[in-house]
Design a protein around this motif. Structure first.
Motif, short mmCIF file in Angstrom:
data_model
loop_
_atom_site.label_atom_id
_atom_site.label_comp_id
_atom_site.label_asym_id
_atom_site.label_seq_id
_atom_site.Cartn_x
_atom_site.Cartn_y
_atom_site.Cartn_z
N HIS B 204 -19.33 20.13 47.05
CA HIS B 204 -18.46 19.17 46.37
C HIS B 204 -18.42 17.85 47.14
O HIS B 204 -18.57 16.78 46.55
N HIS B 205 -18.19 17.96 48.44
CA HIS B 205 -18.12 16.73 49.23
C HIS B 205 -19.45 15.98 49.21
O HIS B 205 -19.48 14.76 49.20
N GLY B 206 -20.52 16.73 49.23
CA GLY B 206 -21.84 16.09 49.34
C GLY B 206 -22.41 15.58 48.04
O GLY B 206 -23.21 14.64 48.04
N LEU B 207 -22.00 16.19 46.90
CA LEU B 207 -22.73 15.85 45.66
C LEU B 207 -21.84 15.61 44.45
O LEU B 207 -22.34 15.54 43.32
N TRP B 208 -20.54 15.47 44.64
CA TRP B 208 -19.63 15.31 43.50
C TRP B 208 -19.99 14.09 42.64
O TRP B 208 -19.92 14.13 41.42
N SER B 209 -20.39 13.02 43.28
CA SER B 209 -20.68 11.79 42.53
C SER B 209 -21.91 11.95 41.64
O SER B 209 -22.12 11.17 40.71
N HIS B 210 -22.73 12.95 41.92
CA HIS B 210 -23.92 13.18 41.10
C HIS B 210 -23.59 14.00 39.86
O HIS B 210 -24.41 14.13 38.96
N GLN B 261 -11.55 16.83 43.67
CA GLN B 261 -11.50 15.70 42.74
C GLN B 261 -12.35 14.58 43.32
O GLN B 261 -12.66 14.58 44.51
N ARG B 262 -12.72 13.66 42.46
CA ARG B 262 -13.56 12.55 42.94
C ARG B 262 -12.79 11.75 43.99
O ARG B 262 -11.56 11.67 43.95
N MET B 263 -13.53 11.18 44.91
CA MET B 263 -12.90 10.30 45.89
C MET B 263 -13.20 8.86 45.50
O MET B 263 -14.36 8.49 45.32
N ASP B 264 -12.13 8.09 45.36
CA ASP B 264 -12.32 6.69 44.95
C ASP B 264 -12.57 5.76 46.14
O ASP B 264 -13.12 4.68 45.97
N GLY B 265 -12.12 6.16 47.32
CA GLY B 265 -12.30 5.29 48.47
C GLY B 265 -11.46 5.74 49.63
O GLY B 265 -10.97 6.87 49.66
N GLY B 266 -11.30 4.85 50.59
CA GLY B 266 -10.50 5.17 51.77
C GLY B 266 -9.59 4.01 52.14
O GLY B 266 -9.88 2.86 51.82
N ILE B 267 -8.48 4.34 52.76
CA ILE B 267 -7.56 3.32 53.27
C ILE B 267 -7.54 3.42 54.79
O ILE B 267 -7.34 4.51 55.34
N GLY B 268 -7.75 2.31 55.44
CA GLY B 268 -7.72 2.26 56.90
C GLY B 268 -6.28 2.26 57.38
O GLY B 268 -5.64 1.21 57.48
N LEU B 385 -4.47 11.65 46.87
CA LEU B 385 -5.68 12.28 47.43
C LEU B 385 -6.98 11.85 46.76
O LEU B 385 -8.02 12.45 47.01
N ARG B 386 -6.93 10.80 45.94
CA ARG B 386 -8.21 10.24 45.46
C ARG B 386 -8.78 9.26 46.49
O ARG B 386 -9.92 8.82 46.38
N TRP B 387 -7.96 8.89 47.45
CA TRP B 387 -8.43 8.06 48.55
C TRP B 387 -8.19 8.83 49.84
O TRP B 387 -7.19 9.54 49.95
N ARG B 388 -9.09 8.69 50.78
CA ARG B 388 -8.88 9.38 52.05
C ARG B 388 -8.29 8.41 53.08
O ARG B 388 -8.15 7.22 52.82
N SER B 389 -7.94 8.93 54.21
CA SER B 389 -7.38 8.12 55.28
C SER B 389 -8.48 7.86 56.31
O SER B 389 -9.11 8.79 56.80
N ILE B 390 -8.69 6.59 56.59
CA ILE B 390 -9.71 6.19 57.59
C ILE B 390 -8.96 5.81 58.86
O ILE B 390 -8.14 4.90 58.85
N GLY B 391 -9.24 6.50 59.94
CA GLY B 391 -8.48 6.27 61.17
C GLY B 391 -9.10 5.28 62.13
O GLY B 391 -8.41 4.75 63.02
N THR B 392 -10.40 5.01 61.99
CA THR B 392 -11.07 4.14 62.95
C THR B 392 -10.61 2.69 62.78
O THR B 392 -10.15 2.28 61.72
N ASP B 408 -19.43 10.80 51.43
CA ASP B 408 -18.56 11.91 51.04
C ASP B 408 -18.00 11.56 49.68
O ASP B 408 -17.38 10.52 49.50
N ASP B 409 -18.23 12.42 48.71
CA ASP B 409 -17.94 12.08 47.32
C ASP B 409 -16.61 12.60 46.80
O ASP B 409 -16.15 12.17 45.74
N ALA B 410 -16.05 13.61 47.46
CA ALA B 410 -14.90 14.30 46.87
C ALA B 410 -13.77 14.42 47.87
O ALA B 410 -13.96 14.36 49.08
N ASN B 411 -12.58 14.57 47.33
CA ASN B 411 -11.42 14.90 48.17
C ASN B 411 -10.79 16.17 47.62
O ASN B 411 -11.23 16.70 46.60
N HIS B 412 -9.78 16.64 48.30
CA HIS B 412 -9.15 17.89 47.89
C HIS B 412 -8.12 17.63 46.79
O HIS B 412 -7.56 16.55 46.70
N ALA B 413 -7.89 18.65 45.98
CA ALA B 413 -6.88 18.59 44.92
C ALA B 413 -5.93 19.77 45.11
O ALA B 413 -6.31 20.79 45.71
#
Lengths: 68, 449
Positions: B204-210, B261-268, B385-392, B408-413
């Motif tokens: 899921h994480h590797g290929l959800w967007s496909h 679920q699909r991941m739309d992006g990340g928030i720093g 959870l459509r966006w992940r948390s970016i810590g860097t 990474d294409d997916a996040n958890h639901a």
């Protein structure tokens, strides 16, 4: 790993011998070592990972996206 | 008494599985002969706390386990990887063992290092490697090697653009795990067989967007459209062989720890905390740098830092509290005010166009009746959870459409699956119900749950 002998009461050893199959251990020594290791780990006296192993696992978790 | 097989498919999502059911004869038959319910995960819906919450019937607050790493103390560097040592609540297999019942446990996250069990145990993917003592009893390692050769705990590096390689690795890993499962259920005595296949999460994480046409990266010309359905067809075929190796009257439960679920992006999260004045560095890094490395290098000016964050599939925010953290500056009397202020401000973070993303922020005491260990002060589900948390830190921006550690294409639901044969009468269950359902199958009463 270096091993040392210890003294354990005979009645305890006998209980383990009698129930080795239920305890799923290959030997009394294996069972006693696993129980002691678990107890010491839960009490915080021995770490679950060596520092190298923990770093290796953290790196893998980072690669997997769990940590950033 | 009949046996019970609990087959865990990490991250298997109810909507996806319903969509794929016509292609999955084995799982479809289980559904027709039994039931298909949504299984509400815990908060956070993250692999380690979720699986062990299921196996202990205990939520993360009571377990004191909030993710793959937990604070061991209030120092700034006290995050430690979660291991079996963290789980003191009684697991379902320990309860069964007390009643003389034997278990085969294969690949369950949170079981390394292995503790003694009445039965056999192969640790999950947090074992450092197959060189480590990852089984109980230890001699099981040799048996595994004789059956499958080199056992694969987890796919190495699913965050790759080489999708063909990833698919091959996943399929190989899964075939080996099911081959081992078939061996274990025929070579060992058991009442409960419980396994977790981690490959479903990885694909899921590797290929959800496909697969997901709604994903922003969806490419109609991708050669990997069918990778996820193909992989589920493999799981279905392997499952058929595994069930054939068990007595026909075995009760079967197929479960997952959370959905996808699909991941739309990340928030720093830390970039945002810096921007808003909650986090101060001595020197802003000239390249993306992990917060942990900045803390270790003493680059965080704690005298001017009220909060810092950790990245991952959900965000964690820690307040720097006087008398709690070593150089805390948020006084205990201001704690609630600062935390509420942060909650409101984080909830309002929009996407880069200014549109709301539906972030939800939780305080630990809102999520759990009891809070043990050291939880984060705030749990953040960016975009629900459509966006992940970016810590860097070092990006000079807060919005991302690629991860800082690879694709990474997916996040958890929050909802996983519960397929049961014979059927269960509920359309929806909690992950915390599963232990009780297993114990009931074996005739053990509510006080044993």
């Amino acid at each position: 790993m270096e091993k040392r002998s210890i003294v354990v009461s005979a009645d305890i050893v006998q209980v383990i011998v009698d129930h080795l199959s239920e305890l799923s251990a290959g030997s009394v020594s294996e069972y006693v070592e696993t129980v002691l290791r678990t107890a010491l780990m839960e009490a915080g006296y021995i770490p679950p990972y060596s520092p190298e192993e923990e770093q290796q696992v953290e790196n893998r978790l980072r690669d997997l996206g769990y940590l950033e | 008494m009949t046996k019970l097989a609990l087959i865990g498919l990490d991250c298997a999502d109810p909507d996806l599985l319903r969509e794929l059911l016509p292609q999955l004869p084995t799982i479809s038959a289980l559904v027709s002969e039994g039931s298909f319910a949504r299984l509400r995960s815990v908060d956070p819906p993250i692999t380690i706390p979720a699986w062990m919450s299921m196996m202990t019937g205990t939520d993360p607050g009571a377990l004191g386990v909030y993710g793959f790493r937990n604070r061991a103390d209030y120092s700034y560097t006290g995050l430690r990887v979660t291991t079996s040592a963290a789980f003191r609540a009684e697991t379902v297999w320990d309860t069964l063992g007390r009643h003389g019942l034997r278990s085969i446990l294969l690949g369950i996250p949170g079981t390394y290092p292995p503790k003694p069990v009445r039965g056999v145990l192969v640790s999950g993917f947090l074992a450092p490697g197959t060189d480590a003592a990852y089984t109980y009893p230890t001699a099981l390692k040799d048996e595994i090697a004789a059956v499958v050769g080199e056992y694969v705990l987890d796919v190495r590096g699913f965050r790759t653009d080489n999708k063909a390689w990833l698919i091959d690795e996943l399929r190989e890993m899964t075939k080996k795990r099911f081959k081992l499962a078939r061996h274990l259920v025929t070579a060992h005595d058991w009442d409960l067989f419980a396994m977790v296949e981690i490959g479903t999460d990885r694909i899921h994480h590797g290929l959800w967007s496909h697969y997901d046409k709604a994903h922003r990266k969806y490419d109609p010309d991708s050669p990997f459209h069918d990778a996820i359905p193909d992989y589920y067809r493999l799981i279905d075929a392997e499952l058929a062989q595994l069930l054939d190796a068990m007595p026909a009257d075995t009760r079967v439960m197929i479960v997952s720890d959370h959905g996808a679920q699909r991941m739309d992006g990340g928030i720093g999260i830390n970039e945002w905390l810096i921007q808003e004045g909650y986090l101060t560095l001595r020197e802003y890094p000239d390249k993306p740098t992990r917060i942990g490395d900045l803390i270790a290098a003493k680059q965080v000016d704690w005298s001017r830092t009220a909060a810092w964050g950790e990245g991952g599939y959900y965000g964690r925010v820690f307040l720097n509290v006087t008398g709690r953290e070593p150089e805390g500056i948020v006084s205990p009397r201001d704690y609630v005010r600062v935390r509420d202020e942060l909650t409101d401000a984080i909830t309002a973070i929009p996407d880069e166009t200014g549109a709301a993303i539906g972030t939800r922020v939780f305080r630990p005491e809102e999520l759990y009746p009891a809070v043990n260990g050291i939880p984060p002060d705030l749990f953040v589900y960016f975009g629900d959870l459509r966006w992940r948390s970016i810590g860097t830190i070092g990006w000079n921006r807060i919005h991302f459409h690629e991860n800082d550690t690879g694709p990474d294409d997916a996040n958890h639901a929050p909802y996983g699956i519960l397929i049961s044969r014979p059927g269960d009468s509920h359309d929806e269950r909690s992950i915390l119900d599963v232990k009780g359902m297993i114990l009931e199958h074996f005739g053990l009463g509510p006080k044993e749950k």
